[in-house]
Enzyme design. Sequence first.
Site, PDB file in Angstrom:
ATOM      1  N   HIS A  61     -20.235 -19.484 -18.097  1.00 26.48           N
ATOM      2  CA  HIS A  61     -19.086 -18.704 -18.551  1.00 26.48           C
ATOM      3  C   HIS A  61     -19.459 -17.671 -19.613  1.00 26.48           C
ATOM      4  O   HIS A  61     -20.361 -17.898 -20.409  1.00 26.48           O
ATOM      5  CB  HIS A  61     -18.020 -19.629 -19.154  1.00 26.48           C
ATOM      6  N   LYS A  70     -20.900 -18.899 -29.637  1.00 27.34           N
ATOM      7  CA  LYS A  70     -20.466 -20.299 -29.671  1.00 27.34           C
ATOM      8  C   LYS A  70     -21.496 -21.163 -30.378  1.00 27.34           C
ATOM      9  O   LYS A  70     -22.692 -21.050 -30.115  1.00 27.34           O
ATOM     10  CB  LYS A  70     -20.286 -20.843 -28.247  1.00 27.34           C
ATOM     11  N   TYR A 130     -17.080 -27.064 -29.566  1.00 30.82           N
ATOM     12  CA  TYR A 130     -17.685 -25.779 -29.885  1.00 30.82           C
ATOM     13  C   TYR A 130     -16.738 -24.883 -30.670  1.00 30.82           C
ATOM     14  O   TYR A 130     -15.535 -24.928 -30.513  1.00 30.82           O
ATOM     15  CB  TYR A 130     -18.218 -25.063 -28.642  1.00 30.82           C
ATOM     16  N   ASP A 166     -15.209 -22.060 -10.960  1.00 30.51           N
ATOM     17  CA  ASP A 166     -16.668 -21.976 -11.073  1.00 30.51           C
ATOM     18  C   ASP A 166     -17.356 -21.873  -9.708  1.00 30.51           C
ATOM     19  O   ASP A 166     -18.445 -21.324  -9.604  1.00 30.51           O
ATOM     20  CB  ASP A 166     -17.223 -23.167 -11.855  1.00 30.51           C
TER      21      ASP A 166
END
Length: 184
Positions: A61, A70, A130, A166
Amino acid sequence: MRCYETSLPDVKIFEPEVFEDSRGFFMETWNSARYLQWDIPTNFVQDNLSLSTKGILRGLHYQQPNPQGKLVYVLQGEVFDVAVDIRYGSPTFGHWVGIILSAQNRRQMYVPEGFAHGFCVMSETALFAYKCTDFYSPPSERGIFWNDPDLKINWPISHPTLSEKDKQHLQLRDIAVEYLPVYR
């Protein structure tokens, strides 16, 4: 805290200091002054948490525009975590770094803006946390097919469980340049 460089510019691995005794342990998962020493942005605006079961693969992603850096880590379980440089014009374009993150090793990985990110769960379950440098933006949401043959990511799984979204991602070479971040 220890910081380790990786083969990709700006992707860093952190090992926070852990204080253990008979009661358990204590560690800082974030301290802006400490991370700033290694040029990690301190402007995190959103924290995320996901719970997944063994064999789940989330990724690869990224957001464009509105890229997100992140700082990722595992609170419970174990994952194989991957960052891919997708900055158009970068000398390491298409290169990746992978590391095992677990509740036991307590490592963190910083995935900079301009990199795609994904992970697969290796334990029965994994609680994955995250911090993000920008907000989630549905119109900016993008992805790369997890098993892109050009990337040659050495995933520790051959038949992961993927979300419908995905499953639809393109290979990196098929993504139009305007949908990729630009190397500066």
